[in-house]
Design a protein around this motif. Structure first.
Motif, PDB file in Angstrom:
ATOM      1  N   ALA A 327       0.834  -1.208   0.000  1.00 27.94           N
ATOM      2  CA  ALA A 327       0.000   0.000   0.000  1.00 27.94           C
ATOM      3  C   ALA A 327       0.864   1.252   0.000  1.00 27.94           C
ATOM      4  CB  ALA A 327      -0.917  -0.010   1.225  1.00 27.94           C
ATOM      5  N   GLY A 328       1.923   1.244   0.823  1.00 27.15           N
ATOM      6  CA  GLY A 328       2.827   2.384   0.833  1.00 27.15           C
ATOM      7  C   GLY A 328       3.553   2.551  -0.491  1.00 27.15           C
ATOM      8  N   ASN A 329       4.022   1.467  -1.060  1.00 32.44           N
ATOM      9  CA  ASN A 329       4.750   1.542  -2.325  1.00 32.44           C
ATOM     10  C   ASN A 329       3.856   1.967  -3.476  1.00 32.44           C
ATOM     11  OD1 ASN A 329       7.243   0.803  -1.246  1.00 32.44           O
ATOM     12  ND2 ASN A 329       6.843  -1.387  -1.492  1.00 32.44           N
ATOM     13  N   ALA A 330       2.577   1.570  -3.440  1.00 31.33           N
ATOM     14  CA  ALA A 330       1.657   1.934  -4.518  1.00 31.33           C
ATOM     15  C   ALA A 330       1.444   3.439  -4.587  1.00 31.33           C
ATOM     16  CB  ALA A 330       0.315   1.225  -4.320  1.00 31.33           C
ATOM     17  N   VAL A 331       1.470   4.090  -3.424  1.00 26.33           N
ATOM     18  CA  VAL A 331       1.256   5.536  -3.384  1.00 26.33           C
ATOM     19  C   VAL A 331       2.563   6.304  -3.527  1.00 26.33           C
ATOM     20  CG1 VAL A 331       0.510   7.464  -1.918  1.00 26.33           C
ATOM     21  CG2 VAL A 331      -0.860   5.380  -2.035  1.00 26.33           C
ATOM     22  N   PHE A 332       3.576   5.885  -2.790  1.00 31.06           N
ATOM     23  CA  PHE A 332       4.799   6.684  -2.695  1.00 31.06           C
ATOM     24  C   PHE A 332       5.912   6.258  -3.653  1.00 31.06           C
ATOM     25  CE2 PHE A 332       3.023   6.990   1.701  1.00 31.06           C
ATOM     26  CZ  PHE A 332       2.780   8.357   1.692  1.00 31.06           C
ATOM     27  N   ASP A 333       5.783   5.086  -4.285  1.00 35.44           N
ATOM     28  CA  ASP A 333       6.874   4.573  -5.118  1.00 35.44           C
ATOM     29  C   ASP A 333       8.176   4.565  -4.317  1.00 35.44           C
ATOM     30  OD1 ASP A 333       8.151   3.556  -7.357  1.00 35.44           O
ATOM     31  OD2 ASP A 333       8.613   5.535  -8.173  1.00 35.44           O
TER      32      ASP A 333
END
Length: 568
Positions: A327-333
């Motif tokens: 979830a964090g990677n999907a938003v923040f890359d």
């Protein structure tokens, strides 16, 4: 109450609780139970509150550390729930200014953001509720505004590679959930309430058609005793069905636990300078998450999944970790990986049982108040922010039963002294500087201890060895261990490192290298022997292993303190 909140006075507290029939016996010392104890005691009722573990050791210490209205509940048009949360948020800002602090939140918007045109309308509604709570104007917490992508990235640099079009910035608040519960219990004690942690209800007794007593196991020494009360309040949260099973064996369960997991990563892996970020789901489900700045770290969470496993053995599993990082990677890359995670916690929320096919995120966060078999009052649901309102509903029912006239006073009772943060900050900084204690430690003491910050520094003045930091990961001092034992009811190393401080999740090594020194200080305060010190260290290591679950980092950590005891 003349005695300080210390396990050293435990025998006297139990004697006081068993000497006569209480007006109210509250079972559960989380946020709601603490709130009931304060509300009832401040209305002149005799009160004892029990917990089978430490205060706030269940759901109340596993929150997102926010005091908020619940912006996302507007999506379900639950205006009453949001308004209640905003009103309570504004009250807590006034009652506990050292603990509850305003924080900016960024709500990012992308080209594919669903219902993006409704976001501004929802945020305007949020502002209106807050202004109404303050008599028509906002203060302390900002009004929302639309900002450019560049302005959003300035507040939350982790969004730099997210490709957002623009964002909204709105206001809510952050807190330390355990310190908030502790402050409420401290005030309840000031009004005469008795607080008995590590006290587990093992059975109930009846007087005719009502439950009027509880058999209690002292989990610290193995003894048992019985408490009698005219009103029994079940504020055990997700454990409510377990307690009601003692009253009515074989009854059907009414609660559906929902598991929520948070992870902590270094700030440089997910930099948020001046704002939290509300993360709309980009994983094809309805969940929303937060990224929250936490000193040198960032909190990422929470999940919201149905849970039917053991309530007393929660930990981070592989699916939890994968979901939160994805979830964090999907938003923040951000390319976050498990090795980035410093610490984690898992908790369960008590939600009413779902209809078939309902997702946890669709279940109501409203609280439920009921009078069940034997007249036991059960309060479940709700959230940290609305604990005071939940408690008021419970005690209103109690006084109505008694035919009393006793209004709720908790909207006017300051928590932790209700002191001016700025004035206390200056006073504490001056005292800390004179003792050679760092300014970051002074700030942290004010935020966590309020008007007791000077008392903690007074311990350092008496014994400079107590000015040593417990762990390099945070500015918490050894003096806080002594203060926790003398004034905050701490009974174990886990109480200190997981709750009175948050080093169990803030330090990559969970402060295990200092566990022996912490145990030695507790032993000196509580009259424990050397064997207890070793057992405490082992129990703390086991607790960290369980909570970190799949991370498994605790298994290889040293258990000896490089500093030794501060009194060596």
């Amino acid at each position: 109450m003349s005695r300080t909140f210390s396990q050293a006075h435990r025998e006297a507290e139990i004697t006081a609780a068993t000497d006569a029939e209480l007006d109210v016996l509250v079972i559960g010392a989380g946020a709601t139970g603490a709130g009931v104890a304060l509300d009832a005691a401040s209305r002149g009722l005799t009160v004892a509150v029990l917990d089978m573990g430490d205060l706030a050791s269940g759901t109340s210490s596993k929150s997102s550390k926010l005091v908020h209205g619940g912006l996302r509940y507007l999506e379900n048009y639950d205006f009453a729930l949001v308004r209640e949360g905003v009103v309570e948020r504004q009250l807590l800002l006034r009652l506990a200014p050292h603990l509850v602090r305003p924080m900016d939140f960024v709500l990012p918007v992308w080209s594919d953001t669903a219902r993006r045109r409704l976001l501004g309308v929802g945020l305007t509604t949020y502002d209106v509720f807050a202004a109404a709570a303050l008599g028509g104007r906002l203060r302390d917490v900002r009004r929302h505004e639309r900002v450019s992508a560049e302005e959003a990235i300035e507040r939350a640099p982790a969004l730099a590679r997210s490709g957002l079009e623009y964002a909204y910035v709105y206001g809510d608040c952050a807190t330390d959930d355990v310190r908030l519960v502790l402050s409420v219990l401290q005030e309840a004690r000031r009004f005469g309430a008795l607080v008995l942690t590590y006290s587990q209800v093992t059975g109930v007794g009846w007087d005719g058609d009502r439950v009027d007593r509880c058999d209690v196991l002292d989990r610290l020494d193995g003894s048992s005793y019985t408490l009698r009360a005219r009103h029994i309040v079940n504020a055990t949260g997700v454990w409510a069905d377990r307690l009601l099973g003692l009253v009515e064996p074989g009854r059907a369960t009414t609660l559906q636990p929902s598991k929520g997991v948070h992870v902590v990563v270094p700030r440089d892996r997910l930099p948020l300078e001046r704002a939290s970020v509300l993360l709309p789901s980009k994983q094809g489900d309805a969940r929303a998450m937060f990224a929250i700045p936490w000193g040198p770290q960032t909190i990422l969470g929470t999940t919201d999944t149905l849970y039917d496993g053991p309530l007393d053995d929660l930990g981070l599993d592989e699916k939890d970790l994968e979901y939160v990082l994805a979830a964090g990677n999907a938003v923040f890359d951000a390319s976050l990986v498990p090795d980035d995670v410093v610490g984690a916690w898992a908790g369960v929320r008590p939600l009413l049982r779902a209809e078939r096919g309902e997702a946890p995120s669709d279940l109501s966060r409203r609280h439920s108040l009921s009078e069940g078999t034997g007249g036991v009052i059960t309060i479940t649901g709700g959230k940290l922010t609305t604990y005071r309102r939940m408690a008021k509903d419970v005690v209103d029912l109690v006084v109505d039963r008694d035919g009393r006239r006793a209004r709720c006073r908790t909207a006017q009772i300051p928590l932790g002294g209700g002191v001016s943060y700025d004035a206390l900050r200056q006073e504490t900084a001056s005292m800390a500087a004179a003792l050679g204690v760092g300014d970051d430690a002074a700030v942290a003491l004010v935020r966590s201890h309020g008007n007791q910050a000077a008392a903690v520094l007074g311990l350092v003045a008496s014994d400079p060895a107590l000015g040593v930091r417990i762990s390099p990961a945070a500015p918490d001092l050894m003096a806080q261990v002594v203060h926790a034992a003398r004034h905050e009811g701490a009974a174990t190393v886990e109480d200190v490192l997981a709750r009175r401080t948050r080093l169990s999740v803030r330090a990559r090594d969970a402060a295990i290298p200092a566990a022996s020194a912490v145990a030695a200080l507790l032993a000196a305060e509580l009259g424990r022997d050397p064997a207890w010190i070793g057992a405490q260290v082992r129990e703390y290591v086991d607790a960290v292993r369980r909570e970190r679950g799949v991370l498994g980092r605790a298994a290889s950590l040293a258990t000896s303190s490089p500093m030794g005891s501060p009194h060596d």
